[in-house]
Scaffold this motif. Structure first.
Motif, mmCIF file in Angstrom:
data_model
loop_
_atom_site.group_PDB
_atom_site.id
_atom_site.type_symbol
_atom_site.label_atom_id
_atom_site.label_comp_id
_atom_site.label_asym_id
_atom_site.label_seq_id
_atom_site.Cartn_x
_atom_site.Cartn_y
_atom_site.Cartn_z
ATOM 1 N N GLU A 101 0.840 -1.199 0.000
ATOM 2 C CA GLU A 101 0.000 0.000 0.000
ATOM 3 C C GLU A 101 0.880 1.255 0.000
ATOM 4 O OE1 GLU A 101 -3.323 1.528 2.996
ATOM 5 O OE2 GLU A 101 -3.600 -0.579 2.403
ATOM 6 N N GLU A 102 1.976 1.192 0.735
ATOM 7 C CA GLU A 102 2.919 2.316 0.806
ATOM 8 C C GLU A 102 3.564 2.571 -0.561
ATOM 9 O OE1 GLU A 102 7.063 2.800 3.044
ATOM 10 O OE2 GLU A 102 5.386 2.599 4.439
ATOM 11 N N ASP A 158 1.521 7.007 -6.508
ATOM 12 C CA ASP A 158 0.514 8.049 -6.706
ATOM 13 C C ASP A 158 1.122 9.442 -6.560
ATOM 14 O OD1 ASP A 158 -1.406 6.103 -7.131
ATOM 15 O OD2 ASP A 158 -2.252 6.238 -5.112
ATOM 16 N N LEU A 159 2.012 9.601 -5.584
ATOM 17 C CA LEU A 159 2.662 10.905 -5.378
ATOM 18 C C LEU A 159 3.521 11.276 -6.584
ATOM 19 C CD1 LEU A 159 3.730 10.585 -1.623
ATOM 20 C CD2 LEU A 159 1.978 12.122 -2.563
ATOM 21 N N LEU A 160 4.276 10.314 -7.092
ATOM 22 C CA LEU A 160 5.105 10.575 -8.272
ATOM 23 C C LEU A 160 4.241 10.922 -9.477
ATOM 24 C CD1 LEU A 160 7.832 7.797 -7.873
ATOM 25 C CD2 LEU A 160 8.172 10.270 -7.684
ATOM 26 N N THR A 161 3.105 10.273 -9.581
ATOM 27 C CA THR A 161 2.177 10.555 -10.676
ATOM 28 C C THR A 161 1.614 11.970 -10.539
ATOM 29 O OG1 THR A 161 1.628 8.206 -10.832
ATOM 30 C CG2 THR A 161 0.114 9.731 -11.871
ATOM 31 N N GLU A 162 1.306 12.355 -9.320
ATOM 32 C CA GLU A 162 0.764 13.701 -9.085
ATOM 33 C C GLU A 162 1.753 14.801 -9.465
ATOM 34 O OE1 GLU A 162 -1.318 14.606 -5.419
ATOM 35 O OE2 GLU A 162 -1.838 12.476 -5.229
ATOM 36 N N ILE A 163 3.047 14.530 -9.348
ATOM 37 C CA ILE A 163 4.024 15.564 -9.721
ATOM 38 C C ILE A 163 4.414 15.494 -11.195
ATOM 39 C CG2 ILE A 163 4.947 15.858 -7.390
ATOM 40 C CD1 ILE A 163 7.438 14.273 -8.341
ATOM 41 N N GLY A 164 3.777 14.568 -11.937
ATOM 42 C CA GLY A 164 3.972 14.593 -13.380
ATOM 43 C C GLY A 164 4.568 13.362 -14.022
ATOM 44 N N LEU A 165 5.028 12.392 -13.250
ATOM 45 C CA LEU A 165 5.531 11.171 -13.872
ATOM 46 C C LEU A 165 4.352 10.341 -14.347
ATOM 47 C CD1 LEU A 165 8.335 11.842 -12.761
ATOM 48 C CD2 LEU A 165 8.519 9.495 -11.982
ATOM 49 N N LYS A 166 4.542 9.637 -15.433
ATOM 50 C CA LYS A 166 3.486 8.730 -15.883
ATOM 51 C C LYS A 166 3.403 7.571 -14.897
ATOM 52 C CE LYS A 166 3.590 10.009 -20.660
ATOM 53 N NZ LYS A 166 4.049 9.755 -21.985
#
Length: 131
Positions: free
Chosen positions: A11-12, A18-26
């Motif tokens: 889960e972690e 999700d955090l990396l995705t939020e900053i722009g990574l696919k």
């Protein structure tokens, strides 16, 4: 039949992704990056199984990571006949990669702020001309 250990995303790990995705990574790039950060090295097949991605998704993510020079690979002879297997690992620590992401994001923000400033100047000039 042989036993194989397969790491699975916790889960972690999903939250980190999700955090990396939020900053722009696919999403797929984020998942592969996290997997490689958690292991010494891995084959595409291991990444597929653990991250729940399909082979083409892993290949596309690998291309992005390679373009950013965040991974390196080597070939290993396959256990059976066939093509050699590529083994991947991070070429930089995850902290160094995060530093690079942060630097790029700061540059993006600075460029956006410069554009906003240009727009403001342009608007002021337009107002001066119309008065």
């Amino acid at each position: 039949m042989r036993m194989e250990k397969v790491m699975v995303f916790t889960e972690e790990d999903e939250e980190f992704s999700d955090l990396l995705t939020e900053i722009g990574l696919k999403r797929n790039v984020a998942k592969v990056l996290i997997y490689l950060a958690m292991t010494e090295e891995a084959t595409s097949r291991e990444i597929e199984r653990s991250s729940d991605l399909r082979q083409p998704e892993v290949s596309i993510a690998m291309r992005t990571l390679k373009e950013n020079e965040w991974i390196e690979s080597r070939e290993s002879k396959a256990e059976s006949k066939g093509r050699p297997v590529k083994i991947y690992r991070l070429s930089k620590s995850i902290n160094e990669i995060m530093d690079l992401i942060e630097k790029n994001k700061r540059e993006e923000v600075e460029n956006q702020l410069k554009l906003i400033q240009k727009i403001r100047i342009h608007l002021q000039n337009q107002q001066t001309i119309s008065n």
